[in-house]
Structure formats: structure tokens, C-alpha cells
Design a protein around this motif. Structure first.
Motif, PDB file in Angstrom:
ATOM      1  N   LEU A 154       2.406   9.405  10.945  1.00 38.05           N
ATOM      2  CA  LEU A 154       2.167   8.192  10.161  1.00 38.05           C
ATOM      3  C   LEU A 154       0.718   7.734  10.320  1.00 38.05           C
ATOM      4  O   LEU A 154       0.152   7.829  11.404  1.00 38.05           O
ATOM      5  CB  LEU A 154       3.116   7.084  10.610  1.00 38.05           C
ATOM      6  CG  LEU A 154       4.602   7.388  10.436  1.00 38.05           C
ATOM      7  CD1 LEU A 154       5.452   6.320  11.098  1.00 38.05           C
ATOM      8  CD2 LEU A 154       4.938   7.503   8.971  1.00 38.05           C
ATOM      9  N   PRO A 155       0.136   7.218   9.264  1.00 31.96           N
ATOM     10  CA  PRO A 155      -1.264   6.772   9.336  1.00 31.96           C
ATOM     11  C   PRO A 155      -1.457   5.600  10.297  1.00 31.96           C
ATOM     12  O   PRO A 155      -0.589   4.719  10.395  1.00 31.96           O
ATOM     13  CB  PRO A 155      -1.576   6.323   7.904  1.00 31.96           C
ATOM     14  CG  PRO A 155      -0.491   6.859   7.051  1.00 31.96           C
ATOM     15  CD  PRO A 155       0.687   7.071   7.924  1.00 31.96           C
ATOM     16  N   LYS A 156      -2.570   5.579  10.989  1.00 36.15           N
ATOM     17  CA  LYS A 156      -2.903   4.515  11.925  1.00 36.15           C
ATOM     18  C   LYS A 156      -2.998   3.169  11.200  1.00 36.15           C
ATOM     19  O   LYS A 156      -2.729   2.118  11.767  1.00 36.15           O
ATOM     20  CB  LYS A 156      -4.235   4.838  12.612  1.00 36.15           C
ATOM     21  CG  LYS A 156      -4.618   3.898  13.700  1.00 36.15           C
ATOM     22  CD  LYS A 156      -5.887   4.359  14.372  1.00 36.15           C
ATOM     23  CE  LYS A 156      -6.223   3.451  15.535  1.00 36.15           C
ATOM     24  NZ  LYS A 156      -7.416   3.888  16.249  1.00 36.15           N
ATOM     25  N   ALA A 157      -3.342   3.218   9.912  1.00 33.44           N
ATOM     26  CA  ALA A 157      -3.503   2.001   9.118  1.00 33.44           C
ATOM     27  C   ALA A 157      -2.212   1.184   9.029  1.00 33.44           C
ATOM     28  O   ALA A 157      -2.256   0.005   8.688  1.00 33.44           O
ATOM     29  CB  ALA A 157      -3.984   2.364   7.712  1.00 33.44           C
ATOM     30  N   LEU A 158      -1.076   1.783   9.349  1.00 32.95           N
ATOM     31  CA  LEU A 158       0.184   1.037   9.313  1.00 32.95           C
ATOM     32  C   LEU A 158       0.288   0.042  10.469  1.00 32.95           C
ATOM     33  O   LEU A 158       1.132  -0.844  10.456  1.00 32.95           O
ATOM     34  CB  LEU A 158       1.378   1.997   9.354  1.00 32.95           C
ATOM     35  CG  LEU A 158       1.576   2.858   8.116  1.00 32.95           C
ATOM     36  CD1 LEU A 158       2.725   3.841   8.323  1.00 32.95           C
ATOM     37  CD2 LEU A 158       1.849   1.988   6.905  1.00 32.95           C
ATOM     38  N   GLU A 218       0.830  -1.204   0.000  1.00 32.56           N
ATOM     39  CA  GLU A 218       0.000   0.000   0.000  1.00 32.56           C
ATOM     40  C   GLU A 218       0.866   1.255   0.000  1.00 32.56           C
ATOM     41  O   GLU A 218       1.997   1.233   0.452  1.00 32.56           O
ATOM     42  CB  GLU A 218      -0.889   0.020   1.245  1.00 32.56           C
ATOM     43  CG  GLU A 218      -1.891  -1.105   1.297  1.00 32.56           C
ATOM     44  CD  GLU A 218      -3.036  -0.899   0.336  1.00 32.56           C
ATOM     45  OE1 GLU A 218      -3.439   0.251   0.108  1.00 32.56           O
ATOM     46  OE2 GLU A 218      -3.518  -1.908  -0.200  1.00 32.56           O
ATOM     47  N   GLU A 219       0.301   2.337  -0.480  1.00 34.43           N
ATOM     48  CA  GLU A 219       0.998   3.624  -0.453  1.00 34.43           C
ATOM     49  C   GLU A 219       0.201   4.588   0.407  1.00 34.43           C
ATOM     50  O   GLU A 219      -1.014   4.677   0.301  1.00 34.43           O
ATOM     51  CB  GLU A 219       1.117   4.182  -1.869  1.00 34.43           C
ATOM     52  CG  GLU A 219       1.928   5.459  -1.923  1.00 34.43           C
ATOM     53  CD  GLU A 219       2.145   5.934  -3.349  1.00 34.43           C
ATOM     54  OE1 GLU A 219       1.709   7.060  -3.649  1.00 34.43           O
ATOM     55  OE2 GLU A 219       2.727   5.190  -4.145  1.00 34.43           O
ATOM     56  N   TYR A 220       0.901   5.275   1.312  1.00 32.01           N
ATOM     57  CA  TYR A 220       0.267   6.228   2.215  1.00 32.01           C
ATOM     58  C   TYR A 220       0.992   7.560   2.099  1.00 32.01           C
ATOM     59  O   TYR A 220       2.169   7.622   1.773  1.00 32.01           O
ATOM     60  CB  TYR A 220       0.366   5.756   3.675  1.00 32.01           C
ATOM     61  CG  TYR A 220      -0.327   4.450   3.934  1.00 32.01           C
ATOM     62  CD1 TYR A 220      -1.685   4.408   4.208  1.00 32.01           C
ATOM     63  CD2 TYR A 220       0.377   3.252   3.917  1.00 32.01           C
ATOM     64  CE1 TYR A 220      -2.319   3.202   4.454  1.00 32.01           C
ATOM     65  CE2 TYR A 220      -0.246   2.048   4.160  1.00 32.01           C
ATOM     66  CZ  TYR A 220      -1.593   2.020   4.427  1.00 32.01           C
ATOM     67  OH  TYR A 220      -2.221   0.835   4.665  1.00 32.01           O
ATOM     68  N   ARG A 221       0.284   8.627   2.395  1.00 32.05           N
ATOM     69  CA  ARG A 221       0.904   9.946   2.471  1.00 32.05           C
ATOM     70  C   ARG A 221       1.023  10.325   3.936  1.00 32.05           C
ATOM     71  O   ARG A 221       0.142  10.042   4.740  1.00 32.05           O
ATOM     72  CB  ARG A 221       0.070  10.990   1.735  1.00 32.05           C
ATOM     73  CG  ARG A 221       0.090  10.793   0.251  1.00 32.05           C
ATOM     74  CD  ARG A 221      -0.432  12.040  -0.446  1.00 32.05           C
ATOM     75  NE  ARG A 221      -0.324  11.844  -1.867  1.00 32.05           N
ATOM     76  CZ  ARG A 221       0.621  12.359  -2.625  1.00 32.05           C
ATOM     77  NH1 ARG A 221       1.548  13.130  -2.095  1.00 32.05           N
ATOM     78  NH2 ARG A 221       0.650  12.145  -3.913  1.00 32.05           N
ATOM     79  N   ALA A 222       2.142  10.938   4.273  1.00 31.66           N
ATOM     80  CA  ALA A 222       2.383  11.353   5.652  1.00 31.66           C
ATOM     81  C   ALA A 222       2.865  12.795   5.628  1.00 31.66           C
ATOM     82  O   ALA A 222       3.414  13.257   4.636  1.00 31.66           O
ATOM     83  CB  ALA A 222       3.428  10.437   6.294  1.00 31.66           C
ATOM     84  N   LYS A 223       2.644  13.490   6.724  1.00 28.96           N
ATOM     85  CA  LYS A 223       2.979  14.901   6.778  1.00 28.96           C
ATOM     86  C   LYS A 223       4.064  15.155   7.810  1.00 28.96           C
ATOM     87  O   LYS A 223       4.021  14.631   8.925  1.00 28.96           O
ATOM     88  CB  LYS A 223       1.728  15.697   7.131  1.00 28.96           C
ATOM     89  CG  LYS A 223       1.870  17.167   6.947  1.00 28.96           C
ATOM     90  CD  LYS A 223       0.517  17.841   7.075  1.00 28.96           C
ATOM     91  CE  LYS A 223       0.629  19.234   6.528  1.00 28.96           C
ATOM     92  NZ  LYS A 223      -0.640  19.830   6.253  1.00 28.96           N
TER      93      LYS A 223
END
Length: 90
Positions: free
Chosen positions: A20-24, A3-8
């Protein structure tokens, strides 16, 4: 590829932080190793210490295993021959 996620990136005190997204599936307080190679960043969990195995749940399921008495745990002192050298356990 996963999967690809965007982080700020944001400022936290005098440092920068990466949200980092919670989905990780990461847990709060988890330690991570971050590596930078040629402008690319990778991160992975720090090796966890070895876990202890809890055998209390199976202790009663093996009736042939019985605790040793103090007398059974004491051994007579004897000389040992390790690598051709006679050793005494003094």
C-alpha cells in the motif's frame, strides 16, 4: 470520492501481500480488517482499545481538589436496600 491509488500484490512466504502507498498514512504494524463482498475488497483499521486519559498535567490547576486521606476513604459498613432486599456487605 477520495484519492485513487494503485497497489501491487506480491508473494510473501506462503501468502500474498498487498503493498500500500505510504500516502495512505498507515503505520507499520497496524492491524486491519479486510472484507470481501462480490469480488470487491475493503479494509479498515481494527477498533483501537480505549485510551487512558492522562490527568497529571491538570492536577495542579485545581487547588480545590485535594487527595483524600486513608481515613476519608474508609466508610462505615451499613445495610443497603437494593430492589427491596436488604443486603449486608459481608
Amino acid at each position: 470520492m477520495g484519492e485513487e491509488y494503485r497497489a501491487k500484490v506480491f508473494k510473501s512466504g506462503n501468502s500474498l501481500a498487498l503493498r500500500l502507498p505510504k500516502a495512505l498514512g498507515l503505520e507499520e504494524g497496524a492491524e486491519m480488517v479486510v472484507r470481501e463482498e462480490h469480488g470487491k475488497f475493503t479494509f479498515e483499521p481494527v477498533d483501537a482499545p480505549p485510551r487512558l486519559i492522562d490527568l497529571t498535567g491538570i492536577a495542579g490547576s485545581m487547588p480545590w481538589l485535594k487527595p483524600r486521606t486513608r481515613e476519608e476513604r474508609e466508610f462505615e459498613e451499613r445495610e443497603l436496600d437494593w430492589e427491596g432486599k436488604l443486603l449486608r456487605g459481608d
